[in-house]
Enzyme design. Structure first.
Site, PDB file in Angstrom:
ATOM      1  N   SER A  63       8.420  -2.430 -10.096  1.00 34.10           N
ATOM      2  CA  SER A  63       9.432  -1.667 -10.828  1.00 34.10           C
ATOM      3  C   SER A  63       8.886  -0.943 -12.051  1.00 34.10           C
ATOM      4  O   SER A  63       9.547  -0.072 -12.599  1.00 34.10           O
ATOM      5  CB  SER A  63      10.596  -2.569 -11.259  1.00 34.10           C
ATOM      6  OG  SER A  63      10.201  -3.432 -12.303  1.00 34.10           O
ATOM      7  N   LYS A  94      10.757  -4.386 -18.383  1.00 36.19           N
ATOM      8  CA  LYS A  94      11.447  -3.089 -18.316  1.00 36.19           C
ATOM      9  C   LYS A  94      11.316  -2.379 -19.661  1.00 36.19           C
ATOM     10  O   LYS A  94      10.993  -2.983 -20.677  1.00 36.19           O
ATOM     11  CB  LYS A  94      12.954  -3.268 -18.023  1.00 36.19           C
ATOM     12  CG  LYS A  94      13.286  -3.939 -16.713  1.00 36.19           C
ATOM     13  CD  LYS A  94      13.043  -3.058 -15.528  1.00 36.19           C
ATOM     14  CE  LYS A  94      13.455  -3.675 -14.222  1.00 36.19           C
ATOM     15  NZ  LYS A  94      12.515  -4.639 -13.666  1.00 36.19           N
TER      16      LYS A  94
END
Length: 136
Positions: free
Chosen positions: A53, A90
């Site tokens: 990701s 993230k």
């Protein structure tokens, strides 16, 4: 008594990604990776990245992330966060629309937070260490 570990040197001249140059005569001083990557040892830990990701940010599966817990979070920082007892890496984003965690791969959804959810941050990623596969 074990032999002392010798610290490898850092070349004084950067290596161009083009034509090679003889490097032996350009050795500077020993390079201690802890000194380079760890600013606050008591607040720093390492974690191995899993998943893809964050590939758009240069973080690949298996990379080792250097994380500093003492830094204040800021918009755009890459953070280690805990959501529903699972850790994730993230981008931290905070603006007029609220707080969200954004992946660096468009195949993954943005994680948005309203006032009800608890977002726990476990530090800011300050460096990424990648080892290349060796053959032979």
């Amino acid at each position: 008594m074990p032999e002392p570990i010798e610290t490898p040197p850092l070349m004084a001249t950067p290596a161009a990604c083009g034509f090679p140059s003889p490097a032996e005569q350009y050795v500077d001083s020993p390079l201690d990776l802890n000194e380079l990557l760890v600013k606050k040892p008591a607040a720093t830990y390492f974690v191995r990245a899993a998943g893809d990701s964050m590939t758009g940010a240069g973080i690949a599966p298996g990379d080792i992330l250097v994380v500093d817990r003492s830094l204040d979070v800021f918009d755009g920082a890459i953070v280690i966060a805990c959501i529903d007892n699972e850790f994730t890496v993230k981008y931290f984003r905070k603006d007029a629309d609220g707080v969200r965690l954004e992946p660096a791969n468009p195949a993954y959804p943005v994680i948005r937070f309203s006032g009800e959810e608890e977002l726990r941050l476990f530090g800011i990623v300050t460096a990424c260490i990648r080892q290349f596969q060796r053959h032979g």
